[in-house]
Scaffold this active site. Sequence first.
Site, PDB file in Angstrom:
ATOM      1  N   GLY A 196     -18.698   7.087  -3.294  1.00 24.74           N
ATOM      2  CA  GLY A 196     -17.565   7.392  -4.165  1.00 24.74           C
ATOM      3  C   GLY A 196     -17.686   6.621  -5.463  1.00 24.74           C
ATOM      4  O   GLY A 196     -18.765   6.135  -5.817  1.00 24.74           O
ATOM      5  N   ASN A 197     -16.580   6.471  -6.163  1.00 27.07           N
ATOM      6  CA  ASN A 197     -16.636   5.794  -7.466  1.00 27.07           C
ATOM      7  C   ASN A 197     -17.178   4.380  -7.356  1.00 27.07           C
ATOM      8  O   ASN A 197     -18.020   3.959  -8.156  1.00 27.07           O
ATOM      9  CB  ASN A 197     -15.242   5.775  -8.107  1.00 27.07           C
ATOM     10  CG  ASN A 197     -14.792   7.150  -8.541  1.00 27.07           C
ATOM     11  OD1 ASN A 197     -15.601   8.048  -8.705  1.00 27.07           O
ATOM     12  ND2 ASN A 197     -13.497   7.325  -8.713  1.00 27.07           N
ATOM     13  N   VAL A 198     -16.701   3.617  -6.378  1.00 26.82           N
ATOM     14  CA  VAL A 198     -17.167   2.237  -6.225  1.00 26.82           C
ATOM     15  C   VAL A 198     -18.562   2.205  -5.609  1.00 26.82           C
ATOM     16  O   VAL A 198     -19.443   1.487  -6.077  1.00 26.82           O
ATOM     17  CB  VAL A 198     -16.184   1.418  -5.362  1.00 26.82           C
ATOM     18  CG1 VAL A 198     -16.716  -0.003  -5.158  1.00 26.82           C
ATOM     19  CG2 VAL A 198     -14.818   1.369  -6.024  1.00 26.82           C
ATOM     20  N   LYS A 225       0.850  -1.189   0.000  1.00 24.81           N
ATOM     21  CA  LYS A 225       0.000   0.000   0.000  1.00 24.81           C
ATOM     22  C   LYS A 225       0.879   1.230   0.000  1.00 24.81           C
ATOM     23  O   LYS A 225       1.974   1.239   0.586  1.00 24.81           O
ATOM     24  CB  LYS A 225      -0.904   0.032   1.232  1.00 24.81           C
ATOM     25  CG  LYS A 225      -2.175   0.837   1.026  1.00 24.81           C
ATOM     26  CD  LYS A 225      -3.106   0.133   0.059  1.00 24.81           C
ATOM     27  CE  LYS A 225      -4.426   0.855  -0.110  1.00 24.81           C
ATOM     28  NZ  LYS A 225      -5.319   0.120  -1.033  1.00 24.81           N
ATOM     29  N   GLY A 262     -21.438   5.688   1.748  1.00 25.30           N
ATOM     30  CA  GLY A 262     -20.331   6.145   0.915  1.00 25.30           C
ATOM     31  C   GLY A 262     -20.639   5.978  -0.555  1.00 25.30           C
ATOM     32  O   GLY A 262     -20.845   4.862  -1.034  1.00 25.30           O
ATOM     33  N   TYR A 322     -20.982   4.393  -5.644  1.00 26.06           N
ATOM     34  CA  TYR A 322     -22.064   4.825  -6.538  1.00 26.06           C
ATOM     35  C   TYR A 322     -22.324   3.783  -7.618  1.00 26.06           C
ATOM     36  O   TYR A 322     -23.476   3.488  -7.953  1.00 26.06           O
ATOM     37  CB  TYR A 322     -21.755   6.178  -7.179  1.00 26.06           C
ATOM     38  CG  TYR A 322     -23.003   6.832  -7.726  1.00 26.06           C
ATOM     39  CD1 TYR A 322     -23.776   7.659  -6.915  1.00 26.06           C
ATOM     40  CD2 TYR A 322     -23.459   6.580  -9.019  1.00 26.06           C
ATOM     41  CE1 TYR A 322     -24.942   8.235  -7.379  1.00 26.06           C
ATOM     42  CE2 TYR A 322     -24.629   7.140  -9.491  1.00 26.06           C
ATOM     43  CZ  TYR A 322     -25.369   7.967  -8.666  1.00 26.06           C
ATOM     44  OH  TYR A 322     -26.536   8.509  -9.122  1.00 26.06           O
TER      45      TYR A 322
END
Length: 339
Positions: free
Chosen positions: A176-178, A78, A174, A180
């Site tokens: 965010g991109n994932v 990471k 949440g 949504y």
Amino acid sequence: MFALMQSTRTQSLHLCIDPPTGLKAVVVIHSEQLGPAMGGCRYLPYADDESAMTDAIRLAQGMSYKAALAGLPLGGGKAVIVRNPHVENRAALFEAFGRFVDSLQGRFITAVDSGTSTLDMDCIAQTTPHVTSTTASGDPSPHAAMGVFAGIRATSMARLGSDNLEGLRIAVQGLGNVGYALAEQLHAAGAELLVSDLDPGRVRLAVEQLGAHPVASEALVNTPCDIFAPCGVGPVLNGQSVMQLRCAAVAGAANNQLTTLQVADQLEKRGILYAPDYVINAGGLIYVALTHRGENLGTITSHLARIPTRLTEVFAHAQAEKRSPARVAQMLAERLLYG
């Protein structure tokens, strides 16, 4: 920090500063047992340097487990770049980070993550080949959401006796991109959506496009629903929040959802089925790993289809052993990593 590295079996921690660009970055290589370490690059503000390093270590450990259980020839790593509110040249900062990644000589491959974009990966690619999820290879978010969606169906089958999501109340924390993209798939499957996000614009969009019901972020955790889907950043399941849950199962896209394994035991005692995060959310890693290797979309889709199978296997083990799925998943991952 050494104590945390020892307790998580983290292999190495690398720090870099670049005064001209303001770069302050951490790369953690948790394991190279199965292959080079791969992990996303987060670009977020942190309260202090220790918080950034702690976050990177815990996320890297999760990546090792994720790669092992997904059957990928990769280790876990990471990267965290501490976000400064005043950055003169974002492109130069990420190019400097690319030089840092390159200095690790292929032991670490990075990718898009919270706070970064495919354009940032393009900048990193100017100074190292050890990067994926560039604009050329594509955003992994839709594929991450596909995997979580399939995992939610498997969780529903295990806990509710059917993988038909029509009419189920699913709380998505949440957007965010994932998050949504997942909400879009859940809506298409006929689920009733309860949503929250720190960005009111994302919530409005979900209300307008998906007919979602908005719920305040602090209230979503104790709102009655069938499945609670954490899709934000950071651990949301602790001793207090688990006692507030009013759902049959927890299955979402977020990493490091549990503050401790003891929280998973609490979920088990309450009869709430938990889908281990690094099993259900492996779709993004699968996409970036196989794209980086040059595999075609058919191969990637076929590999994504294994997520619900692995999750069902974990649930079956957990039921047979009367243990939390989180403890079973960790046992299976460590068996693959350490024998």
